[in-house]
Design a protein around this motif. Structure first.
Motif, short mmCIF file in Angstrom:
data_model
loop_
_atom_site.label_atom_id
_atom_site.label_comp_id
_atom_site.label_asym_id
_atom_site.label_seq_id
_atom_site.Cartn_x
_atom_site.Cartn_y
_atom_site.Cartn_z
N THR A 180 0.88 -1.11 0.05
CA THR A 180 0.02 0.04 0.00
C THR A 180 0.91 1.30 -0.11
N LEU A 181 0.60 2.06 -1.13
CA LEU A 181 1.63 3.34 -1.23
C LEU A 181 0.75 4.56 -0.79
N LEU A 182 1.46 5.27 -0.08
CA LEU A 182 1.16 6.87 0.12
C LEU A 182 1.84 7.51 -0.65
N ILE A 183 0.93 8.50 -1.15
CA ILE A 183 1.34 9.58 -1.87
C ILE A 183 1.50 11.01 -1.18
N TYR A 184 2.94 11.58 -0.96
CA TYR A 184 2.67 13.05 -0.42
C TYR A 184 3.17 13.97 -1.13
N GLY A 185 2.64 15.11 -1.33
CA GLY A 185 2.99 16.37 -2.15
C GLY A 185 3.57 17.75 -1.37
N LEU A 186 4.36 18.33 -2.17
CA LEU A 186 4.37 19.66 -1.54
C LEU A 186 4.65 20.62 -2.62
N LEU A 187 3.77 21.81 -2.73
CA LEU A 187 4.10 22.64 -3.63
C LEU A 187 4.91 23.96 -3.37
N GLU A 188 5.51 24.34 -4.55
CA GLU A 188 6.47 25.48 -4.36
C GLU A 188 5.88 26.60 -3.50
N THR A 189 4.70 27.06 -3.47
CA THR A 189 4.16 28.11 -2.81
C THR A 189 3.85 27.88 -1.22
N GLU A 190 3.82 26.57 -1.14
CA GLU A 190 3.53 26.09 0.24
C GLU A 190 4.97 26.03 0.98
N TRP A 191 5.91 25.62 0.31
CA TRP A 191 7.25 25.61 0.65
C TRP A 191 7.81 26.94 1.22
N ARG A 192 7.59 27.79 0.18
CA ARG A 192 7.93 29.09 0.15
C ARG A 192 7.57 29.87 1.63
N GLU A 193 6.14 29.61 1.67
CA GLU A 193 5.37 30.27 2.88
C GLU A 193 6.07 29.62 4.43
N ALA A 196 9.27 31.02 4.89
CA ALA A 196 9.36 32.53 5.32
C ALA A 196 8.67 32.62 6.87
N SER A 197 7.97 31.66 7.14
CA SER A 197 7.41 31.61 8.63
C SER A 197 8.42 31.18 9.47
#
Length: 199
Positions: A180-193, A196-197
């Motif tokens: 059973t495979l889990l797929i995770y994702g991260l967007l550039e905008t989320e990473w930058r936010e 910055a925080s």
């Protein structure tokens, strides 16, 4: 694509890449014995796409699969050794794949020596890969595909802000059993936010 175009780097990172405690650098022949220590351990390689490796197999992969240090086209991946800056010990290795130029998509992978587990090295190394992917390659999204049983690995990406996007039940026949495979994702905008925080 011509051979000359294929060899023109889209991204040639400057090595080593430094994190607070780690030095990420190309894998070299001298790493073979240290890498073999964990890549021959059945528990350590349980969730990676190869069986325990012999020293000869590690040496062969270092000269081929794990030797790329630049991105020239989608489909490329660079593997980097993660070295403890204080002791010089090889603690693991990481990979960043450039999956699609059109979709600006990438993927991360990592394996660490169990003797160095629980110290946050994987999180620190993968965070550096995110900067390489988003800042260096201009990726829009970076994914991680993780076996559901690999809870240590899911904790790494969750600490870095990845969201779980899918759970694919028994979707892959992997090492003689359904996984059973889990797929995770991260967007550039989320990473930058998030970056910055954290400042």
């Amino acid at each position: 694509m011509t051979e000359a175009a294929r060899e023109t780097p889209v991204l040639a990172p400057e090595y080593p890449i430094l994190t607070p405690r780690l030095l990420l650098r190309p894998i070299v022949a001298d790493d073979a014995v240290a890498m073999h220590a964990y890549k021959s351990d059945p528990a350590a390689v349980r969730y990676v796409p190869y069986a325990p490796l012999t020293l000869g197999e590690v040496e062969q992969r270092i000269t081929t699969t794990w030797s790329r240090t630049v991105f020239t086209a989608e489909g490329d991946g660079i593997c980097l050794a993660a070295e403890d800056r204080e002791s010089g010990a090889l603690v693991g290795d990481v990979v960043l794949f450039w999956r699609s130029a059109t979709d600006r998509a990438g993927e991360v992978g990592y394996i660490f020596d169990p003797r160095f587990s629980g110290r946050g090295y994987a999180t620190e190394a993968v965070e550096a890969l995110l900067a390489l992917g988003f800042d260096g390659l201009g990726l829009h999204r970076i994914a991680a595909r993780i076996d559901e049983r690999n809870t240590a690995s899911t904790r790494v990406v969750e600490r870095l802000g990845f969201r779980r996007e899918a759970r694919l039940v028994e979707s892959e026949w992997f090492k003689d059993e359904w996984t059973t495979l889990l797929i995770y994702g991260l967007l550039e905008t989320e990473w930058r936010e998030r970056s910055a925080s954290a400042r």
